[in-house]
Design an enzyme around this catalytic site. Sequence first.
Site, short mmCIF file in Angstrom:
data_model
loop_
_atom_site.label_atom_id
_atom_site.label_comp_id
_atom_site.label_asym_id
_atom_site.label_seq_id
_atom_site.Cartn_x
_atom_site.Cartn_y
_atom_site.Cartn_z
N ARG A 671 0.86 -1.18 0.00
CA ARG A 671 0.00 0.00 0.00
C ARG A 671 0.89 1.22 0.00
O ARG A 671 1.17 1.81 1.03
CB ARG A 671 -0.90 0.00 1.24
CG ARG A 671 -1.77 -1.22 1.31
CD ARG A 671 -2.96 -0.98 2.18
NE ARG A 671 -2.64 -0.92 3.59
CZ ARG A 671 -3.55 -0.82 4.53
NH1 ARG A 671 -4.82 -0.74 4.21
NH2 ARG A 671 -3.20 -0.79 5.80
N ASN A 722 4.96 -13.67 2.63
CA ASN A 722 3.94 -12.81 3.22
C ASN A 722 3.47 -13.42 4.54
O ASN A 722 2.78 -14.44 4.55
CB ASN A 722 2.78 -12.68 2.25
CG ASN A 722 1.70 -11.78 2.80
OD1 ASN A 722 1.95 -11.03 3.75
ND2 ASN A 722 0.53 -11.86 2.23
N GLU A 832 -0.98 -12.06 15.38
CA GLU A 832 0.43 -11.95 15.79
C GLU A 832 0.57 -11.04 17.01
O GLU A 832 1.44 -11.24 17.85
CB GLU A 832 1.29 -11.50 14.62
CG GLU A 832 1.44 -9.99 14.42
CD GLU A 832 0.16 -9.34 13.90
OE1 GLU A 832 -0.83 -10.03 13.70
OE2 GLU A 832 0.17 -8.10 13.72
N ASP A 833 -0.35 -10.06 17.11
CA ASP A 833 -0.28 -9.15 18.25
C ASP A 833 -0.68 -9.85 19.55
O ASP A 833 -0.10 -9.61 20.60
CB ASP A 833 -1.14 -7.90 18.00
CG ASP A 833 -2.50 -8.24 17.42
OD1 ASP A 833 -2.79 -9.45 17.25
OD2 ASP A 833 -3.27 -7.32 17.16
N ARG A 876 -10.15 -14.28 16.35
CA ARG A 876 -9.35 -13.87 17.50
C ARG A 876 -9.75 -14.62 18.77
O ARG A 876 -8.89 -14.91 19.61
CB ARG A 876 -9.40 -12.35 17.65
CG ARG A 876 -8.56 -11.71 16.55
CD ARG A 876 -8.66 -10.25 16.44
NE ARG A 876 -7.79 -9.48 17.33
CZ ARG A 876 -6.51 -9.21 17.11
NH1 ARG A 876 -5.88 -9.73 16.09
NH2 ARG A 876 -5.84 -8.46 17.94
#
Length: 919
Positions: A671, A722, A832-833, A876
């Site tokens: 982006r 990716n 990942e967070d 999540r």
Amino acid sequence: MYFYERFCQWLGHLKLSRVILLVSVILFVVPLFTHYYLSKYDETGTLSSNPMRHTLEALGDISTMNAADLKLRIEEMLRIKASVSTELRELEAKRGRLQREAAAASAKADSAKAEHARAAAELQRLRVSADQARIAQLEAIRRDSPELAPPLQILPSRPPPILPPIASSSEVHCRMFSCFDHSRCSLTSGFPVYLYDPDVFVPLSGAEVDGFLKTTLKQTLGYNTHITRDPNEACVYLVIVGEAFPFVKTPAPTTDTYKLLLNETAIKSLPYWGGDGRNHVLVNMARRELSVGSGDAFRGASIGRAMIAQSTFTHEQFRPGFDIVMPPALGPPGGDVWADCAPIAPARRKYLLSFQGSQPPPKGIDKDHDKSLIEALQQMVKSAPASDLFHLQFECDPPVEKRAVLPIGDWALCGTDRSRRAVLRDSTFALILAPADRNYVTTALLQARLYEALRSGAIPVILGGDRIRLPFDEVLDWRRATVSVPRARVPELHVLLRALADADLLALRRHARVLWERYLSSVQAGVDALLASLRTRLLIPARPVSPTVGAPAFNDSYSPPRLEPPAVDAEPEETLGPLEAPYPSPAYRRNFSVALLHGYEMWNDWGEPFALYPQLPWDPVVTSEARFMGSAAGFRPVGAGAGGSGREFSEALGGDRPREQFTVVILTYERETVLAAALARLRGLPYLNKVVVVWNGPSSPSSVSSWPESGAPVAVVRAPRNSLNNRFLPYHLIDTEAVLCVDDDAHLRHDEIVFAFRVWREHRDRIVGFPGRYHAWDLNFNNGFLYNSNYSCELSMVLTGAAFVHRYYLWAYWRTLPAAIRDYVDEYMNCEDIAMNFLVSHITRKPPVKVTSRWTFRCPGCPVTLSADETHFHERHKCIQFFSQVMGYTPLLTTQYRADSVLFKTRIPHDKQKCFKFI
Ligand SMILES: *[C@@H]1O[C@H](CO)[C@@H](O)[C@H](O)[C@H]1NC(C)=O
Ligand SMILES: *[C@@H]1O[C@H](CO)[C@@H](O)[C@H](O)[C@H]1NC(C)=O
Ligand SMILES: *[C@@H]1O[C@H](CO)[C@@H](O)[C@H](O)[C@H]1NC(C)=O
Ligand SMILES: *[C@@H]1O[C@H](CO)[C@@H](O)[C@H](O)[C@H]1NC(C)=O
């Protein structure tokens, strides 16, 4: 009407003072003009200066005047009217012109004022930066201790020379100072270890080293960073003895069988033996047929000055501080072991205590060794309340093989691995009995029991623990994972076990799991721990951890042109700190002290002993006065030490640590415009060291478009594939301890970033950031936690879309976190967070720190479809549940605390300034 409208319009445009001025001008000027013209007319022969009277008089005279006269008068009046209205029009035009000019002039004044404010702020910033540069320069000049060049690596260049062997009677007195050649292992050597190829050197006679074990050990040692192929430079020589059995199938064993199996001649003729076996480590990792006993391969053998690492030792044989107690090779060769483990909660399980074993009477000795002990235990079961269940079994069914030759009084394992595991998973505590024979320091069977108990989360209770040794106890603190009780305390055992609180049980079990996973779970873990404990003993620092070398997106000969971005007007004009030249955090300053000061924590707590890190979040600070007495280098105290708020505060970083900067890591997926905006927003950000852009897309960033100037070096690396995990790759480009992870679309103000950075400097081991989230218990299904992003007064996660983390955790993400979690992140392209929050809370047992009142950080109007939102949340929830399952518990901790700057919302005198204007 027209006038009135114009007037109103115009009123709207003008400030009150100007309106008043203009109105007074008009009120004054218009009558003046009217008067002037009318009086002029008077002078031409009329009677009155009052127009009204004049007209009336004219009407009154109508009858007396003749027509011609009247006509003349009317014409004259028309002429006057025309002339007056022309004059008025001109006046009006003039007024309009004046008005426009006044407006233009006032706009000019406004912009000049703004320009002045900007210039003043810029000047202030430059002044601050210049001051800082001056301090840095002074510091460089004054530095009386010059930067040390890294020491040379000192390696031996020849194999150990041949020395006369020592008498076998003095072997038992070997210690590091008497039997180890330190000259081969300089502090800077990096601890090279040479492995004798187990295919070539076979130290056993009559038996092959177990093929599987041989391959596994060769492979796992091959992954170890200390292994060298050059025997000349080695500090330590490893000999894999494999598995020596102290028995032969027939006839009945005698003590001679031990000697039979170890071929002393073969060992003593090893090419680098040097006559006495200095610096040799003979490793015996038992694996096969544990149920029939194994372990001691060296009984009665003479092995010179070599060290022994194995799982069975007697007191006569074991040389404390020299030999190493290591676990048998029980687990898989390597890899993820989490699936074998039992969850940590609930604290109390079905059985309070379990034991399954039998103590076969040794041949020729007809004695029940532990009869009284067993009776005492059975008495405990009988007298315990019915609510306490025990699973104590002192005879195996079916009985263990008779050919077993165990250390005398050792307890054989009953049943199969699977059946034992089922019982252990149901037990709060697992009983482990030290062998009745007091000669034993440790036995392979005892360690197998320990291994199985830890794996299944049953807390080991070691009866006779005061006279045995557990693996690597030179560095590992087993008191935090096991309950060790002298045998004489059997009558009180039940009371002791019942007295432990739930929180203690969970802490013991959690710690047991950490130790098991790191040092015992697999062959790889055991071998790495063996070498690391030897290295620790010699005070040699570990090998430095290797950073990820990213593929640069632009080659050396090309970098995209830089564009000055348009001024960001939303930025508050506030001096937040000096703009400095990039200043990397000092690295590897504690090579030799980290093991001295933090050796315990590295093995038992937050660290890991297998690698040397450039910095740790736990590096100590100097004391307060030392900053002004001799250790001032790098410090930037607020107000030069006098303290202060406002300007003094914004000019200096303050705090208990020397100055530093941070690196921004932006993960982006093709982006370019969003990224360009993100880079432009960073312009002028104080303390920014570098921007590392992790380019996650399959195509390279286009080289034609220009990139906005961000005020700091920008490095663009192409990720290998990716993956969201790439956000946490420990790139070599990162030169600072502080890493600010941001999403490319996160909008953070500069004052927010600087404040978060200052807070992070005081909480270096935690995630410090903006968006708070929490894990909420699933009340409908009652089986785990759900992810929740609603407003709440408790939080347990801070998302890494906008958060500071220590660089150490980037390595820990790849080295400490189970691979299953990273794979899951890749599979679902999410979470990942959450994984990072799990990791940091697992290591520190602390919640993250949320700063400022900001709750969300994405662009407010960005469209999110409801269905996309729902899948996102669903994923999540699943992430939290899966991660908890892998780690055995949910490491997240909640906090009700948020950090704001010190004088935020404090009433202070008008002439004083706060720390930050808005936060
Ligand atoms: C510390 O270790 C690192 C990594 O091996 C090395 O680069 C550095 O020079 C060492 N520094 C000192 C003072 O030994
Ligand atoms: C012991 O090792 C030596 C040297 O490698 C070898 O010659 C000898 O045959 C071995 N003895 C036995 C019994 O295997
Ligand atoms: C470097 O990259 C530019 C643009 O991508 C390309 O035109 C140029 O040929 C490259 N140079 C080398 C030496 O690869
Ligand atoms: C957040 O709050 C809203 C309303 O207060 C509720 O409907 C929604 O279920 C909550 N979301 C979660 C994930 O708990």
